[in-house]
Design an enzyme around this catalytic site. Structure first.
Site, mmCIF file in Angstrom:
data_model
loop_
_atom_site.group_PDB
_atom_site.id
_atom_site.type_symbol
_atom_site.label_atom_id
_atom_site.label_comp_id
_atom_site.label_asym_id
_atom_site.label_seq_id
_atom_site.Cartn_x
_atom_site.Cartn_y
_atom_site.Cartn_z
ATOM 1 N N ARG A 11 0.891 -1.241 0.018
ATOM 2 C CA ARG A 11 -0.043 -0.087 0.088
ATOM 3 C C ARG A 11 0.787 1.203 -0.057
ATOM 4 O O ARG A 11 0.375 2.538 -0.326
ATOM 5 C CB ARG A 11 -0.958 -0.002 1.121
ATOM 6 N N ASP A 59 16.023 5.102 25.325
ATOM 7 C CA ASP A 59 15.216 5.961 26.305
ATOM 8 C C ASP A 59 15.738 5.621 27.575
ATOM 9 O O ASP A 59 16.549 4.297 27.875
ATOM 10 C CB ASP A 59 13.870 5.302 26.334
ATOM 11 N N LYS A 85 11.540 1.511 28.839
ATOM 12 C CA LYS A 85 10.662 1.584 27.691
ATOM 13 C C LYS A 85 11.218 1.141 26.459
ATOM 14 O O LYS A 85 10.657 0.721 25.588
ATOM 15 C CB LYS A 85 10.380 3.219 27.600
ATOM 16 N N ASP A 129 11.792 14.867 26.296
ATOM 17 C CA ASP A 129 10.935 15.616 26.666
ATOM 18 C C ASP A 129 11.584 16.601 27.367
ATOM 19 O O ASP A 129 11.063 17.427 28.115
ATOM 20 C CB ASP A 129 10.165 14.967 27.984
ATOM 21 N N THR A 133 18.461 17.797 26.164
ATOM 22 C CA THR A 133 18.659 16.850 25.159
ATOM 23 C C THR A 133 18.636 17.440 23.986
ATOM 24 O O THR A 133 19.272 17.064 22.952
ATOM 25 C CB THR A 133 17.883 15.519 25.488
ATOM 26 N N CYS A 170 18.372 25.747 12.016
ATOM 27 C CA CYS A 170 18.583 24.632 13.042
ATOM 28 C C CYS A 170 17.735 25.123 13.991
ATOM 29 O O CYS A 170 17.333 26.157 14.151
ATOM 30 C CB CYS A 170 20.157 24.159 13.294
ATOM 31 N N CYS A 186 4.269 17.940 30.846
ATOM 32 C CA CYS A 186 3.520 17.025 31.013
ATOM 33 C C CYS A 186 2.996 16.610 32.389
ATOM 34 O O CYS A 186 1.870 16.204 32.568
ATOM 35 C CB CYS A 186 3.768 15.647 29.999
ATOM 36 N N CYS A 242 23.542 32.530 13.926
ATOM 37 C CA CYS A 242 23.308 31.303 14.871
ATOM 38 C C CYS A 242 24.640 30.762 15.536
ATOM 39 O O CYS A 242 25.743 30.640 14.881
ATOM 40 C CB CYS A 242 22.639 30.084 13.939
HETATM 41 ZN ZN LIG Z 1 21.637 27.257 13.422
#
Ligand SMILES: [Zn+2]
Length: 338
Positions: A11, A59, A85, A129, A133, A170, A186, A242
């Site tokens: 598909r 994780d 996880k 989250d 990181t 970025c 959360c 940047c």
């Molecule tokens: Zn950049």
């Protein structure tokens, strides 16, 4: 391609943007899902079904009851077994698609292991989250010219954008520094399952397209599933000012920006400064007289109310029941060893 493979992926092979050549590229692809919570578990499951040949799922945490409302690959048995996880995800994926290779990694991604974890993949999906990181991924991705797909969701709101170093802006072109002060998480603001599926779905779509040789969308997409509002703005090009892609400063990659102990954003502290392997069976035997211990090959859980210590074979520990770094360090020293 063998007839069973053709049948399985028929598909999407029929879809003009993929075709048989695109499917072969997906089967040959190597992708990392970094963080396997709500976004990452959706990404991992969807990429496995798509036929990504090699999937590394990274994780640092274990499955908890409060995850099941939105973390798509997990079930009650994973909670009861206290499975990490990435391990639980790999087991589910083995039943979904045994024809692909999955490499589950139980680890916290840091400046010292990021190269080992990401050097041999061609695309990184953000399922993390936390900003710490994400800025590390961005430093790594810009320095090593690896595309990555940023995604985040909290409450009813989410955001995503694809980053291709050298071609698009970025993360630091758009947000030079992580937001200061307390941000909704959360744990404090809650999160709806559907917004995580929406954002992860957009990330996976971009991943499939880019792996098949398509162009990134060059848009920043934000969505609020409660108000029903979805917005897109054009992504600017790379900025000369940047700090990352313009000036090529990578403080997150050099480890300068990292505190030795980080809060997990809930009533818990992570101790990750001790990089030394632990024999979990041996530790279980020592802790047994002191409190309730449960251990498997992936993690050990030691309950000493009001605290719950989860210890991993690499020496890392998550200490639940406190946000006080001093208390957490002292519990670690007392029960695991200083
Ligand atoms: Zn950049």
């Amino acid at each position: 391609m063998t007839p069973p493979l053709w049948e399985r992926y028929s598909r999407q092979i029929l879809f003009a943007g993929i075709g048989e050549a695109g499917q072969q590229r997906l089967l040959d692809a190597r992708v990392a899902v970094l963080g396997c919570g709500a976004l990452g578990s959706f990404q991992a499951g969807a990429l496995a079904r798509t036929g990504i040949g090699y999937l590394r799922i990274i994780d640092r945490d274990y499955v908890e009851l409060s995850n099941l409302q939105r973390q798509w690959l997990f079930d009650q048995c994973d909670v009861e077994q206290g499975l990490p996880k990435s391990i639980a995800a790999a087991r589910k994926i083995a039943a979904i698609n045994s024809g692909i290779q999955v490499d589950p990694v139980v680890a916290d991604v840091t400046a010292s292991n990021v190269d080992e974890l990401l050097a041999d993949v061609e695309l990184i999906l953000d399922g993390t989250d936390n900003f710490e990181t994400r800025y590390l991924i961005n430093d790594y991705a810009v320095d090593r010219v690896r595309p990555w797909i940023y995604g985040a969701a909290v409450a009813s709101y989410g955001i995503t954008m694809s980053i291709v170093p050298g071609q698009t802006a970025c993360l630091r072109c758009i947000y030079p520094d992580p937001p200061s002060g307390a941000q909704p998480t959360c744990e404090t603001a809650g999160v709806l399952g559907p917004v995580t599926a929406l954002i992860a779905s957009l990330q996976v779509s971009e991943a499939i397209k880019m792996l098949c040789g398509g162009e990134p969308s060059r848009k920043i997409t934000t969505a609020d599933v409660w108000s029903g509002e979805i917005r897109q703005v054009g992504q600017p090009g790379p900025s000369e000012d940047c700090p990352a892609c313009g000036r090529r400063e990578f403080p997150y990659l050099s480890g300068k920006q990292r505190a030795p102990v980080s809060l997990c954003g809930r009533n818990a502290v992570q101790i990750h400064e001790r990089a030394r392997p632990l024999d979990l069976q041996d530790l279980a035997a020592r802790l047994m007289p002191l409190g309730a211990v449960r251990a498997n090959e992936f993690a050990l859980r030691f309950e000493i109310p009001p605290y719950l210590l989860t210890v991993f074979p690499d020496g890392r520990a998550i200490i639940k029941g406190t946000t006080d770094v001093g208390v957490a360090r002292s519990l670690y020293a007392r029960y695991i060893g200083g």
